[in-house]
Design a protein around this motif. Structure first.
Motif, PDB file in Angstrom:
ATOM      1  N   ALA A 308       0.781  -1.176   0.130  1.00 44.16           N
ATOM      2  CA  ALA A 308       0.014  -0.026   0.012  1.00 44.16           C
ATOM      3  C   ALA A 308       0.930   1.221  -0.164  1.00 44.16           C
ATOM      4  CB  ALA A 308      -1.014  -0.191   1.322  1.00 44.16           C
ATOM      5  N   ILE A 309       1.808   1.184   0.875  1.00 38.92           N
ATOM      6  CA  ILE A 309       2.867   2.308   0.619  1.00 38.92           C
ATOM      7  C   ILE A 309       3.471   2.554  -0.522  1.00 38.92           C
ATOM      8  CG2 ILE A 309       5.144   3.234   1.663  1.00 38.92           C
ATOM      9  CD1 ILE A 309       4.178   1.868   4.236  1.00 38.92           C
ATOM     10  N   LEU A 310       4.038   1.344  -1.018  1.00 36.04           N
ATOM     11  CA  LEU A 310       4.733   1.658  -2.450  1.00 36.04           C
ATOM     12  C   LEU A 310       3.932   1.918  -3.598  1.00 36.04           C
ATOM     13  CD1 LEU A 310       7.310  -1.708  -1.807  1.00 36.04           C
ATOM     14  CD2 LEU A 310       7.661   0.898  -1.678  1.00 36.04           C
ATOM     15  N   ASP A 311       2.575   1.419  -3.626  1.00 36.59           N
ATOM     16  CA  ASP A 311       1.829   1.680  -4.594  1.00 36.59           C
ATOM     17  C   ASP A 311       1.671   3.084  -4.942  1.00 36.59           C
ATOM     18  OD1 ASP A 311       0.088   0.641  -6.442  1.00 36.59           O
ATOM     19  OD2 ASP A 311      -1.811   0.788  -5.579  1.00 36.59           O
ATOM     20  N   GLY A 312       2.070   3.931  -4.306  1.00 36.67           N
ATOM     21  CA  GLY A 312       1.904   5.417  -4.535  1.00 36.67           C
ATOM     22  C   GLY A 312       3.078   5.992  -5.274  1.00 36.67           C
ATOM     23  N   PHE A 313       4.249   4.981  -5.466  1.00 38.35           N
ATOM     24  CA  PHE A 313       5.378   5.538  -6.182  1.00 38.35           C
ATOM     25  C   PHE A 313       5.287   4.939  -7.816  1.00 38.35           C
ATOM     26  CE2 PHE A 313       6.988   5.354  -1.896  1.00 38.35           C
ATOM     27  CZ  PHE A 313       7.634   6.733  -1.754  1.00 38.35           C
ATOM     28  N   ASP A 314       6.189   5.618  -8.410  1.00 35.29           N
ATOM     29  CA  ASP A 314       6.223   5.256  -9.947  1.00 35.29           C
ATOM     30  C   ASP A 314       7.055   3.907  -9.918  1.00 35.29           C
ATOM     31  OD1 ASP A 314       8.976   5.956  -9.941  1.00 35.29           O
ATOM     32  OD2 ASP A 314       8.488   7.718 -11.061  1.00 35.29           O
ATOM     33  N   ASP A 315       7.132   3.287 -10.935  1.00 39.43           N
ATOM     34  CA  ASP A 315       7.688   1.957 -11.154  1.00 39.43           C
ATOM     35  C   ASP A 315       9.261   2.230 -10.751  1.00 39.43           C
ATOM     36  OD1 ASP A 315       5.332   0.998 -11.932  1.00 39.43           O
ATOM     37  OD2 ASP A 315       5.873   0.682 -13.914  1.00 39.43           O
ATOM     38  N   ALA A 316      10.009   3.159 -11.046  1.00 40.35           N
ATOM     39  CA  ALA A 316      11.470   3.414 -10.757  1.00 40.35           C
ATOM     40  C   ALA A 316      11.645   3.125  -9.393  1.00 40.35           C
ATOM     41  CB  ALA A 316      11.939   4.811 -11.403  1.00 40.35           C
ATOM     42  N   HIS A 317      10.694   3.519  -8.629  1.00 44.60           N
ATOM     43  CA  HIS A 317      11.014   3.286  -7.100  1.00 44.60           C
ATOM     44  C   HIS A 317      10.765   1.844  -6.606  1.00 44.60           C
ATOM     45  CE1 HIS A 317      10.596   7.871  -7.413  1.00 44.60           C
ATOM     46  NE2 HIS A 317      11.237   7.988  -6.373  1.00 44.60           N
ATOM     47  N   LEU A 318      10.208   1.369  -7.464  1.00 44.72           N
ATOM     48  CA  LEU A 318       9.875  -0.318  -7.115  1.00 44.72           C
ATOM     49  C   LEU A 318      10.598  -1.268  -7.597  1.00 44.72           C
ATOM     50  CD1 LEU A 318       5.813  -0.188  -7.635  1.00 44.72           C
ATOM     51  CD2 LEU A 318       7.279   1.003  -5.792  1.00 44.72           C
ATOM     52  N   ASP A 319      11.736  -0.781  -7.871  1.00 47.97           N
ATOM     53  CA  ASP A 319      12.719  -1.739  -8.802  1.00 47.97           C
ATOM     54  C   ASP A 319      13.837  -2.297  -7.740  1.00 47.97           C
ATOM     55  OD1 ASP A 319      14.658  -3.133 -10.229  1.00 47.97           O
ATOM     56  OD2 ASP A 319      14.714  -1.464 -12.033  1.00 47.97           O
ATOM     57  N   PRO A 320      13.779  -3.574  -7.293  1.00 46.45           N
ATOM     58  CA  PRO A 320      14.577  -3.910  -6.247  1.00 46.45           C
ATOM     59  C   PRO A 320      16.035  -4.141  -6.869  1.00 46.45           C
ATOM     60  CG  PRO A 320      12.573  -5.668  -6.588  1.00 46.45           C
ATOM     61  CD  PRO A 320      12.574  -4.528  -7.994  1.00 46.45           C
ATOM     62  N   SER A 321      16.431  -3.943  -8.154  1.00 44.90           N
ATOM     63  CA  SER A 321      17.609  -4.136  -8.579  1.00 44.90           C
ATOM     64  C   SER A 321      18.616  -2.811  -8.682  1.00 44.90           C
ATOM     65  CB  SER A 321      17.906  -4.806  -9.738  1.00 44.90           C
ATOM     66  OG  SER A 321      17.179  -6.039  -9.800  1.00 44.90           O
ATOM     67  N   THR A 322      17.847  -1.542  -8.308  1.00 44.02           N
ATOM     68  CA  THR A 322      18.629  -0.197  -8.192  1.00 44.02           C
ATOM     69  C   THR A 322      18.772   0.280  -6.945  1.00 44.02           C
ATOM     70  OG1 THR A 322      16.431   0.891  -8.521  1.00 44.02           O
ATOM     71  CG2 THR A 322      17.375   0.104 -10.593  1.00 44.02           C
ATOM     72  N   ALA A 323      19.652   1.226  -6.622  1.00 46.44           N
ATOM     73  CA  ALA A 323      19.503   1.916  -5.460  1.00 46.44           C
ATOM     74  C   ALA A 323      18.397   2.607  -4.948  1.00 46.44           C
ATOM     75  CB  ALA A 323      20.908   2.831  -5.468  1.00 46.44           C
ATOM     76  N   LEU A 324      17.734   3.339  -5.711  1.00 50.16           N
ATOM     77  CA  LEU A 324      16.611   3.984  -5.382  1.00 50.16           C
ATOM     78  C   LEU A 324      15.359   3.086  -5.104  1.00 50.16           C
ATOM     79  CD1 LEU A 324      14.978   6.583  -5.351  1.00 50.16           C
ATOM     80  CD2 LEU A 324      14.294   6.257  -7.704  1.00 50.16           C
ATOM     81  N   GLY A 325      15.291   1.957  -5.905  1.00 50.11           N
ATOM     82  CA  GLY A 325      14.235   0.793  -5.404  1.00 50.11           C
ATOM     83  C   GLY A 325      14.524   0.178  -4.262  1.00 50.11           C
ATOM     84  N   VAL A 326      15.820  -0.330  -4.041  1.00 53.00           N
ATOM     85  CA  VAL A 326      16.192  -0.897  -2.744  1.00 53.00           C
ATOM     86  C   VAL A 326      16.020   0.123  -1.554  1.00 53.00           C
ATOM     87  CG1 VAL A 326      18.028  -1.867  -1.583  1.00 53.00           C
ATOM     88  CG2 VAL A 326      17.888  -2.479  -3.837  1.00 53.00           C
ATOM     89  N   HIS A 327      16.312   1.315  -1.753  1.00 55.68           N
ATOM     90  CA  HIS A 327      16.112   2.354  -0.648  1.00 55.68           C
ATOM     91  C   HIS A 327      14.911   2.565  -0.393  1.00 55.68           C
ATOM     92  CE1 HIS A 327      16.672   5.796   1.929  1.00 55.68           C
ATOM     93  NE2 HIS A 327      15.689   6.515   1.060  1.00 55.68           N
ATOM     94  N   THR A 328      14.073   2.820  -1.277  1.00 58.35           N
ATOM     95  CA  THR A 328      12.522   2.947  -1.140  1.00 58.35           C
ATOM     96  C   THR A 328      11.769   1.707  -0.583  1.00 58.35           C
ATOM     97  OG1 THR A 328      12.595   4.402  -3.164  1.00 58.35           O
ATOM     98  CG2 THR A 328      10.355   3.714  -2.231  1.00 58.35           C
ATOM     99  N   ILE A 329      12.067   0.667  -0.953  1.00 59.11           N
ATOM    100  CA  ILE A 329      11.564  -0.679  -0.519  1.00 59.11           C
ATOM    101  C   ILE A 329      11.800  -0.921   1.033  1.00 59.11           C
ATOM    102  CG2 ILE A 329      11.463  -3.124  -0.742  1.00 59.11           C
ATOM    103  CD1 ILE A 329      11.958  -2.682  -3.796  1.00 59.11           C
ATOM    104  N   LEU A 330      13.100  -0.831   1.261  1.00 61.42           N
ATOM    105  CA  LEU A 330      13.676  -0.721   2.789  1.00 61.42           C
ATOM    106  C   LEU A 330      13.197   0.185   3.423  1.00 61.42           C
ATOM    107  CD1 LEU A 330      17.515  -1.498   2.046  1.00 61.42           C
ATOM    108  CD2 LEU A 330      15.948  -3.196   3.145  1.00 61.42           C
ATOM    109  N   GLU A 331      12.943   1.321   3.324  1.00 65.16           N
ATOM    110  CA  GLU A 331      12.147   2.299   3.977  1.00 65.16           C
ATOM    111  C   GLU A 331      10.696   1.946   4.238  1.00 65.16           C
ATOM    112  OE1 GLU A 331      13.961   4.756   5.704  1.00 65.16           O
ATOM    113  OE2 GLU A 331      15.432   3.228   5.223  1.00 65.16           O
ATOM    114  N   ALA A 332      10.103   1.438   3.126  1.00 66.84           N
ATOM    115  CA  ALA A 332       8.708   1.266   3.451  1.00 66.84           C
ATOM    116  C   ALA A 332       8.527  -0.190   4.197  1.00 66.84           C
ATOM    117  CB  ALA A 332       8.164   0.720   1.924  1.00 66.84           C
ATOM    118  N   GLN A 333       9.288  -1.036   4.094  1.00 67.16           N
ATOM    119  CA  GLN A 333       9.185  -2.225   5.016  1.00 67.16           C
ATOM    120  C   GLN A 333       9.457  -1.806   6.447  1.00 67.16           C
ATOM    121  OE1 GLN A 333      12.310  -4.656   3.021  1.00 67.16           O
ATOM    122  NE2 GLN A 333      10.749  -5.676   2.026  1.00 67.16           N
ATOM    123  N   LYS A 334      10.499  -0.984   6.858  1.00 66.01           N
ATOM    124  CA  LYS A 334      10.786  -0.360   8.352  1.00 66.01           C
ATOM    125  C   LYS A 334       9.536   0.050   8.515  1.00 66.01           C
ATOM    126  CE  LYS A 334      15.228   0.869   7.334  1.00 66.01           C
ATOM    127  NZ  LYS A 334      16.390   2.036   7.228  1.00 66.01           N
TER     128      LYS A 334
END
Length: 613
Positions: A308-334
């Motif tokens: 639900a948190i990640l659904d408000g970001f564009d696809d570039a923020h949801l890519d688990p293979s980039t620094a931007l994606g990893v950072h965004t995903i980790l912060e949402a998980q916390k």
């Protein structure tokens, strides 16, 4: 903060890292039936049931009992399980199979505190919830399977009585606790170290007492209908010799992970009063798909909150293979897991509010350019968030006087090293029945082996707190907030995927990456499982001794030097786990339009396997 964007239109050109053309194995495809699990013998046994006309539920039950035998360091009959499934007769309604037992009637925080404990131990009978995993599997077989109990259990009985080649990791787990067995748990030493010898990988090992237990469950059925015979086996488990043997044996004080000796508090009345059951799944719509999980008495809805948190970001923020994606995903998980600690438990949990657009927008706004090192639960009207003890290290009170450092909870280490945790099993059949199940607990190192039974009880109560005021404070009759969290995915009321993973607090974190890569990135199941994995440790652990690493992130080295360097620059406290160290996912799939089935399994550890045709 990082600016949030709505999901892009089809014309938007957002780059998502393409999947590697190499996979460690193919994504299997066929139309007959598919099985995937964490051990090849369980997969083969379940698939054999499908080949002989059984359905997905017959197959899952057969495979689950085999897992008791071949992965005893990862699960056992004295543990717990959760599952989520759909039937061919009602494809649109995901159902939770609830196999998590509650705390015994005498398991009060006052008693544990009086025993000199600050935490529920990670090993020993005081950590045991009432074991109903076996009851859950038998319930599923009764209501949705077609086979006789004797035929379903024949695979497990054969491996227990005639033996199977043991995994090297079973031997290494036994070696880790060999001194504990020899000095304090002689019945475990007798079962797992006969003549003082630790088994080596490939040695043939047997569990004759457990084979006899299964024979007695079958014999309890007697005359009557198929359902009546299975119910008779369930009563024998809950009210007969299993309960009697466990209660009598565990009444003797024995060593716990606290370094002190305690008697168990479980009684025959606890066994008799607790049964498995069915519950509606908690769901969330993500990119047109329905993600189904257990209720918030488990950790499953934390995955829904993260989506639900990640659904408000564009696809570039949801890519688990980039620094931007990893950072965004980790912060949402916390943020989602902080809410898990603050609000989840076997009590009234405001899940609708936690998944609401307004609340998730508030949480999303907290994600900034830097890694947070804080514990940040949200604010929910009418609910005071529980703030757990935030310890970066812990020694039990006994350690100062005895020098005993404790035998920690057998789970995945921060580096990915497996000291024992959990199993997983997925099955789909040609009729559309689909099941995802995560059995766990009752590891061979959980508590002393009950000699008449050949297994021990689990340690799930360590996921409760002895502090007052938590929704998961140790309370008689309430379920601990389990980490077991299988997943089912549906599209337009049709099941498409069953998946899951061992890994304690990492289970949903690793499954999230699979979902993002398959749903957003278009990866195949095997491509998603093979891709590099990571998770946060910046959360209070669910397992004894319940510590955390503020800002902690564990990554596979295959993420790449530039991505890892960027994460460190953003303030993440990075632990490098190696190239192929994290995640043990498996999955089966179904294309509702064509009927094509698929399966994929994890290559890490050279243990999981998929099969089908």
């Amino acid at each position: 903060m990082i600016e949030a964007h709505p999901p892009p239109a089809e014309s938007d050109s957002v780059t998502f890292t393409p999947a590697s053309s190499f996979t460690t194995r193919p994504t299997l495809q066929g139309t007959f039936g598919m099985t995937a699990s964490t051990h090849w013998l369980a997969t083969a046994s379940a698939q054999a049931v499908l080949e002989r006309g059984g359905n997905a539920f017959d197959a899952a039950v057969a495979g689950a009992f085999v897992l008791h035998i071949v992965e005893p360091h990862l699960n056992g009959p004295g543990g717990d399980m959760t599952g989520v499934f759909v039937t061919a007769a009602n494809l649109s309604e995901p159902v939770v199979l609830m196999g998590q037992g509650p705390a015994p009637a005498a398991a009060t925080r006052e008693h544990y505190l009086a025993e000199g404990l600050e935490l529920v131990p990670g090993a020993g009978a005081l950590a045991a919830a009432v074991p109903i995993a076996v009851d859950a599997w038998l319930l599923l077989l009764r209501d949705h399977g077609t086979w006789e109990l004797a035929d379903v259990l024949a695979f497990a009985i054969g491996y227990a009585r005639d033996g199977h080649p043991v995994l090297e990791r079973v031997g290494s787990t036994i070696a880790t606790v060999a001194d504990l067995f020899a000095e304090h748990w002689p019945t475990s030493a007798a079962q797992w170290m006969p003549d003082g010898r630790i088994p080596r990988g490939g040695d043939i090992v047997r569990n004759l007492p457990y084979a006899a237990v299964l024979d007695r469950l079958i014999a309890a059925g007697g005359a009557g209908s198929r359902a009546e015979r299975i119910d008779a086996a369930r009563r024998e488990w809950r009210e007969g010799f299993v309960a009697q043997a466990a209660v009598a044996f565990l009444a003797t004080p024995h060593r716990h992970s606290s370094g002190t000796d305690h008697a168990g508090v479980i009684t025959e009345a606890d066994f008799a009063s607790c049964a498995a059951g069915y519950e509606p799944a908690a769901t969330f719509e993500f990119r047109g798909l329905t993600i189904a999980k257990t209720g918030p008495w488990g950790q499953g809805p934390a995955l829904l909150q993260t989506l639900a948190i990640l659904d408000g970001f564009d696809d570039a923020h949801l890519d688990p293979s980039t620094a931007l994606g990893v950072h965004t995903i980790l912060e949402a998980q916390k943020l989602a897991i902080a809410d898990r600690e603050a609000f989840y438990g076997d009590t009234g949990v405001p899940l609708d509010h936690l998944l609401s657009p307004a609340y998730t927008a508030e949480r999303r706004a907290l994600i900034g350019e830097r890694a947070s090192h804080d514990f940040r639960p949200g604010s929910v009207p009418g609910h005071e968030p529980f703030l757990p003890p935030l310890r970066t290290e812990y020694l039990p009170p006994s350690a100062a006087s005895t020098g005993f450092a404790g035998v920690g909870e057998p789970t995945v280490a921060p580096t990915g090293e497996t000291r024992g945790d959990t199993c997983h099993l997925d099955v789909v059949d040609r009729w559309g029945n689909m099941v995802s199940a995560t059995p766990s607990g009752g590891w061979l190192q959980s508590s002393p082996t009950i000699p008449e039974l050949g297994f021990c009880l689990g340690t799930r109560l360590q996921m409760t707190w002895l502090e007052d005021g938590s929704p998961s404070t140790l309370t008689p009759g309430k379920r601990p907030r389990t980490t077991l969290t299988p997943t089912l995915v549906l599209q337009d009321g049709q099941p498409t995927t069953a998946l899951g993973s061992p890994g304690g607090d990492q289970q949903d974190q690793w499954q999230l990456l699979y979902l993002l890569r398959t749903i957003v990135g278009g990866y195949s199941p095997q491509q998603a499982i093979d891709a590099p994995v990571f998770h946060t440790t910046s959360i209070p652990g669910s397992f004894w001794p319940r510590t955390w690493t503020p800002g902690g992130a564990v990554v596979e080295d295959r993420l790449g030097e530039s991505v890892i360097a960027d994460l460190i620059a953003r303030g993440h406290v990075v632990t490098r786990a190696g190239d192929w160290a994290l995640g043990r996912l498996s999955a089966v799939t179904r294309d509702p339009s064509s009927g094509v089935l698929g399966a994929a399994a994890n290559p890490r550890g050279a243990q999981g396997y998929a099969a089908g045709r």
